[in-house]
Write an enzyme that holds these catalytic residues in place. Structure first.
Site, mmCIF file in Angstrom:
data_model
loop_
_atom_site.group_PDB
_atom_site.id
_atom_site.type_symbol
_atom_site.label_atom_id
_atom_site.label_comp_id
_atom_site.label_asym_id
_atom_site.label_seq_id
_atom_site.Cartn_x
_atom_site.Cartn_y
_atom_site.Cartn_z
ATOM 1 N N THR A 35 -109.886 -14.359 -12.565
ATOM 2 C CA THR A 35 -109.229 -14.640 -13.891
ATOM 3 C C THR A 35 -110.468 -14.962 -15.012
ATOM 4 O OG1 THR A 35 -109.587 -16.924 -12.898
ATOM 5 C CG2 THR A 35 -107.269 -16.146 -13.108
ATOM 6 N N ASP A 36 -111.367 -15.064 -14.773
ATOM 7 C CA ASP A 36 -112.584 -15.336 -15.479
ATOM 8 C C ASP A 36 -112.771 -14.126 -16.811
ATOM 9 O OD1 ASP A 36 -113.911 -13.796 -13.818
ATOM 10 O OD2 ASP A 36 -115.788 -14.900 -13.647
ATOM 11 N N SER A 67 -140.547 -12.436 -3.113
ATOM 12 C CA SER A 67 -139.341 -12.881 -2.708
ATOM 13 C C SER A 67 -139.827 -13.231 -1.300
ATOM 14 C CB SER A 67 -138.364 -11.708 -2.528
ATOM 15 O OG SER A 67 -137.012 -12.020 -1.794
ATOM 16 N N GLY A 122 -120.391 -13.970 -0.784
ATOM 17 C CA GLY A 122 -119.601 -14.496 -1.846
ATOM 18 C C GLY A 122 -119.805 -15.781 -2.540
ATOM 19 N N LEU A 123 -120.962 -16.491 -2.184
ATOM 20 C CA LEU A 123 -121.493 -17.595 -2.581
ATOM 21 C C LEU A 123 -122.404 -17.610 -3.956
ATOM 22 C CD1 LEU A 123 -121.839 -19.545 0.702
ATOM 23 C CD2 LEU A 123 -119.909 -19.385 -0.788
ATOM 24 N N SER A 124 -122.329 -16.481 -4.399
ATOM 25 C CA SER A 124 -123.059 -16.193 -5.659
ATOM 26 C C SER A 124 -124.449 -16.355 -5.660
ATOM 27 C CB SER A 124 -122.568 -16.981 -6.848
ATOM 28 O OG SER A 124 -121.243 -16.758 -7.015
ATOM 29 N N ASP A 171 -119.452 -17.651 -12.037
ATOM 30 C CA ASP A 171 -120.466 -17.847 -10.932
ATOM 31 C C ASP A 171 -122.028 -18.440 -11.647
ATOM 32 O OD1 ASP A 171 -118.713 -16.598 -9.462
ATOM 33 O OD2 ASP A 171 -119.980 -14.790 -9.248
#
Ligand code: GLA
Length: 379
Positions: A35-36, A67, A122-124, A171
């Site tokens: 929706t964003d 990293s 999917g947790l950004s 996110d």
């Protein structure tokens, strides 16, 4: 070893002196998916899984980053416009470029970062990485003059301009603005937001990770967005936020069936977020749960961003009597988010683990959700 210690050990090894620690969080979203970028509402919160970095200005115009989790290093000049090859380094490069583009200050620095946000779940994790560096650059070089919301936009522009994902603002917003114990309802048209204390008595929120990796770059994600934009254009409106089912049905024969169902999902999802907000205020978790199942159905059948494994996890939740369950985030893999009654929690988790493992040969991962603070400087 704790995250912070691991980072510090490597920082000392590579760069000698001590730097400053910053962190930013991954996110969940209770409801309001896809929706964003349609000017609708989202309902996210930051979680207790972070990307953390130790950073120190190095007096040059070069950025040197390690990293730790990927055991990789990158170096780029602040006047270079060519993005580094490693995809993880592009996030940091993009953030630097976007701050500079806005007239902000970025000087050379050394950094080591690592995290515990699961990648591709999917947790950004990417928003957490962008927000961590955007927050740090604001604190180190800009006296925190860049508004927090703008830090989220810097992360979003990084995705658009350097990572190939035409994402919305959710996110990065959640990662930067999150507060402990609170979800946020963001209106992605006016960008107004409100904090909602979230402590559902008698229930737990738990994520079940299918461990099917989702990859948004070059993915059908951008295509979903294009479908929505085509329909909005055909309707003569800016975004689907202003569309109704009546309007959509009136043009049904002029658009493809695919575009029709994409837009249908978005229009229905917009109303579901508002219904969930009302239900939360009234303490009516049964309705919250019902809406979550409806969202799953829409994401799976109309928006087509689910996959077999996630549909299966949703079925298991339903069979176990879980109050609400749905695929969370962009889709194409990752987690389901589940609202479970305390007394059902153990049974659900055990059943999900064993049934899923039986069918797919590996167990899903389970993460209890703890709503936490967003971007910050570590004490
Ligand atoms: C991804 C994007 C977000 C949002 C969600 C779906 O996480 O980065 O902007 O569109 O998918 O709700």
């Amino acid at each position: 070893m704790e995250l912070k210690e691991r980072i510090d050990k490597r920082f000392k090894q590579d760069f000698g002196e001590e730097g400053t620690f910053y962190a930013s969080a991954g996110r969940i979203n209770l409801i309001g998916e896809h929706t964003d970028y349609n000017g609708g509402f989202v309902f996210p919160g930051a979680i207790d899984k972070v990307i953390m970095a130790e950073i120190k200005p190095n007096g040059t115009d070069k950025v040197r980053v390690v990293s730790l989790d990927l055991d990789d290093t990158a170096e780029f000049g602040l006047n270079e416009t060519d993005a580094p090859k490693a995809s993880w380094a592009r996030y940091i490069f993009g953030v630097c470029r976007e701050v500079l583009k806005r007239g902000g200050v970025v000087k050379g620095f050394d950094a080591v970062f690592a995290g515990n946000v699961p990648l591709g779940a999917g947790l950004s994790s990417s928003a957490a990485l962008e927000s961590c560096f955007a927050f740090a650059i604001n604190d180190m070089f800009n006296e925190n003059n860049i508004e927090k919301f703008e830090l989220a936009r810097i992360g979003q522009s990084t995705e658009h301009n350097y990572c190939g994902v035409n994402c919305g603002i959710m996110d990065q917003f959640a990662s930067v603005m999150g507060q402990k114990g609170k979800l946020m309802r963001l209106d992605c048209r006016s960008m107004e937001y409100e904090y909602f204390p979230f402590n559902p008595e008698g229930y737990k929120l738990v994520l079940v990770d299918s461990v099917v990796k989702h990859e948004l770059a070059d993915s059908p994600y951008n295509k979903r967005r294009q479908s929505c934009e085509r329909v909005a254009k055909r309707l003569g409106i800016e975004t689907l936020r202003d569309a109704t089912m009546e309007m959509l049905d009136a043009i049904r024969t002029d658009i493809t069936a695919e575009d029709y169902f994409r837009a249908k999902f978005v229009i229905e999802e917009k109303d579901r977020v508002l219904a969930v907000c009302d239900a939360l205020v009234a303490g009516d978790y049964e309705t919250v749960g019902e809406k979550m199942y409806e969202t799953h159905h829409g994401l799976s059948k109309d928006y087509e961003v689910s996959c077999e494994e996630l549909d299966y996890l949703n079925d298991i939740a339903k069979e176990c009597g879980v109050t609400g369950s749905r695929i969370m985030g962009g889709g194409f893999g990752g987690c389901t988010i589940n609202l479970v009654k305390d007394e059902l929690y153990d049974k659900f988790v055990q059943t999900a683990m064993s049934k899923f493992a039986e069918k797919y040969g590996h167990a899903p991962k389970v993460y209890p959700v703890v709503i936490s603070d967003g971007a910050h400087k570590e004490a």
